[in-house]
Design a protein around this motif. Structure first.
Motif, short mmCIF file in Angstrom:
data_model
loop_
_atom_site.label_atom_id
_atom_site.label_comp_id
_atom_site.label_asym_id
_atom_site.label_seq_id
_atom_site.Cartn_x
_atom_site.Cartn_y
_atom_site.Cartn_z
N ILE A 6 -13.57 -1.79 11.88
CA ILE A 6 -14.25 -3.08 11.75
C ILE A 6 -13.41 -4.15 12.43
N LYS A 7 -13.98 -4.77 13.46
CA LYS A 7 -13.28 -5.85 14.16
C LYS A 7 -13.77 -7.20 13.64
N CYS A 8 -12.83 -8.02 13.20
CA CYS A 8 -13.17 -9.30 12.59
C CYS A 8 -12.46 -10.41 13.35
N GLY A 9 -13.22 -11.27 14.00
CA GLY A 9 -12.61 -12.40 14.70
C GLY A 9 -12.00 -13.40 13.74
N GLY A 10 -11.00 -14.11 14.21
CA GLY A 10 -10.30 -15.07 13.35
C GLY A 10 -11.22 -16.13 12.77
N SER A 11 -12.22 -16.56 13.55
CA SER A 11 -13.12 -17.62 13.07
C SER A 11 -14.09 -17.11 12.02
N VAL A 12 -14.31 -15.80 11.96
CA VAL A 12 -15.28 -15.23 11.01
C VAL A 12 -14.65 -14.98 9.65
N ILE A 13 -13.34 -14.76 9.60
CA ILE A 13 -12.68 -14.41 8.34
C ILE A 13 -12.98 -15.43 7.24
N ASP A 14 -12.98 -16.72 7.60
CA ASP A 14 -13.23 -17.77 6.61
C ASP A 14 -14.70 -17.83 6.16
N VAL A 37 -9.38 -4.43 12.34
CA VAL A 37 -8.58 -5.08 13.38
C VAL A 37 -9.07 -6.52 13.43
N HIS A 38 -8.15 -7.47 13.42
CA HIS A 38 -8.59 -8.87 13.39
C HIS A 38 -7.95 -9.69 14.51
N GLY A 39 -8.64 -10.77 14.86
CA GLY A 39 -8.09 -11.76 15.77
C GLY A 39 -7.53 -12.93 14.98
N GLY A 40 -7.32 -14.04 15.67
CA GLY A 40 -6.79 -15.22 14.97
C GLY A 40 -6.88 -16.47 15.82
N LEU A 134 -4.75 5.94 5.36
CA LEU A 134 -6.11 6.25 4.91
C LEU A 134 -6.10 7.33 3.83
N GLU A 135 -5.19 8.30 3.98
CA GLU A 135 -5.09 9.37 2.99
C GLU A 135 -4.65 8.85 1.63
N GLU A 136 -3.97 7.71 1.64
CA GLU A 136 -3.55 7.07 0.38
C GLU A 136 -4.64 6.11 -0.14
N ASN A 137 -5.82 6.19 0.46
CA ASN A 137 -6.96 5.35 0.09
C ASN A 137 -6.68 3.86 0.31
N LEU A 138 -5.87 3.56 1.32
CA LEU A 138 -5.59 2.18 1.70
C LEU A 138 -6.46 1.81 2.90
N ILE A 139 -6.70 0.51 3.06
CA ILE A 139 -7.45 0.00 4.21
C ILE A 139 -6.47 -0.70 5.15
N PRO A 140 -6.07 -0.06 6.25
CA PRO A 140 -5.15 -0.73 7.19
C PRO A 140 -5.82 -1.96 7.80
N VAL A 141 -5.06 -3.05 7.86
CA VAL A 141 -5.54 -4.29 8.48
C VAL A 141 -4.57 -4.60 9.62
N LEU A 142 -5.02 -4.35 10.84
CA LEU A 142 -4.15 -4.37 12.02
C LEU A 142 -4.20 -5.68 12.79
N THR A 143 -3.02 -6.18 13.18
CA THR A 143 -2.96 -7.28 14.14
C THR A 143 -3.07 -6.71 15.55
N PRO A 144 -3.67 -7.44 16.48
CA PRO A 144 -3.83 -6.94 17.84
C PRO A 144 -2.60 -7.19 18.71
N ASN A 155 0.68 -9.28 23.49
CA ASN A 155 -0.56 -9.78 22.90
C ASN A 155 -1.73 -9.00 23.52
N ILE A 156 -2.64 -8.50 22.70
CA ILE A 156 -3.77 -7.71 23.21
C ILE A 156 -5.07 -8.28 22.64
N ASN A 157 -6.10 -8.27 23.46
CA ASN A 157 -7.43 -8.69 23.00
C ASN A 157 -7.86 -7.81 21.83
N ALA A 158 -8.26 -8.44 20.71
CA ALA A 158 -8.58 -7.69 19.49
C ALA A 158 -9.77 -6.75 19.68
N ASP A 159 -10.73 -7.13 20.54
CA ASP A 159 -11.87 -6.25 20.82
C ASP A 159 -11.40 -4.93 21.40
N TYR A 160 -10.44 -5.02 22.33
CA TYR A 160 -9.94 -3.81 22.98
C TYR A 160 -9.13 -2.94 22.02
#
Length: 257
Positions: A6-14, A37-40, A134-144, A155-160
């Motif tokens: 799930i890709k979430c842009g920084g403006s959408v998080i709020d 994966v989120h932007g900011g 994931l095996e520990e039933n955690l949801i990784p939240v990755l910075t791009p 720095n990498i484009n979050a979409d990519y």
């Protein structure tokens, strides 16, 4: 392991609503593992302005100096990532923040240092690290953010990043969270569209304004090798327990994902 990225842009998080998180829980109940994966962008721009670091872009990508990268990392890791992890926790979902540079999670290479500065593209994803969470039933939240072979942060484009993670994980789907339910043509939500149809509707003006960057981001993900991606809303239910609600974008009609 069934996985959805799930890709979430920084403006959408709020703008994420309780209905969005209810849909996430329904996916979990159906046996899906989730990776964010989120932007900011807005938070980064605000902080760059505060420190009077001029933001520059080249072909839509942020030009990243060493000074700017320090601020980008500070905002992504210290503010935006924390915000999304906290929102997951508030809705009884076990998010865990992960910098793309942690334990070589996102390996990257420079695109064009002269034109773009410290901007990279994904060369490899550390699947073992993500899978172990994931095996520990955690949801990784990755910075791009990525790291080169010689230890330089990029720095990498979050979409990519989202599309690369989806590809390496063989994810069932890659979802792009926006502030709309999907692509509307003449007021009707389109359940499925091919890339060439989208190009046609952009040319005729039926896809316009803020929708154009949303669909071009999704198409860029397809060009990285995915067969399909989906645009969904972060403001309402996007999974009813049986089906994902939004617009699935495919490379071309006739392809079975």
């Amino acid at each position: 392991m069934k996985t959805i990225v799930i890709k979430c842009g920084g403006s959408v998080i709020d703008q994420l609503t309780s209905e969005f998180f209810t849909s996430l829980k329904r996916l979990k109940n159906k046996g899906y593992q989730l990776v964010f994966v989120h932007g900011g962008g807005p938070d980064i721009n605000e902080m760059l302005d505060y420190f009077q670091v001029k933001a520059a872009f080249h072909n839509g990508l942020r030009k990243t100096t060493k000074e700017a990268l320090e601020i980008v990392e500070m905002v992504l890791s210290g503010k935006t990532n924390r915000k999304l992890v906290q929102l997951l926790r508030e809705h009884d979902l076990n998010g865990i923040g992960l910098n793309g540079t942690d334990n070589n999670c996102i390996k990257a290479s420079l695109i064009d240092e002269e034109k773009l500065g410290l901007v990279g593209e994904v060369s490899e994803v550390n699947i073992r690290l993500i899978s172990s969470l994931l095996e520990e039933n955690l949801i990784p939240v990755l910075t791009p953010l990525g790291i080169t072979e010689d230890g330089r942060k990029l720095n990498i484009n979050a979409d990519y990043v989202a599309s690369a993670v989806a590809k390496y994980l063989h994810a069932e789907q890659c979802l792009f969270v926006t502030d709309v339910a999907g692509i509307l043509i003449d007021g009707e939500l389109q359940a499925r569209m091919a890339q060439e149809e989208i190009t046609h509707y952009i040319n005729t003006g039926q896809i316009n304004g803020g929708m154009i960057p949303k669909v071009t981001s999704a198409i860029a993900a397809l060009e990285s090798g995915l067969n399909s991606v989906m645009i969904i809303s972060g403001k309402k239910q996007f999974f009813d327990g049986e089906e994902l609600i939004g617009t699935k974008i495919v490379v071309k009609e006739g392809i079975v994902e």
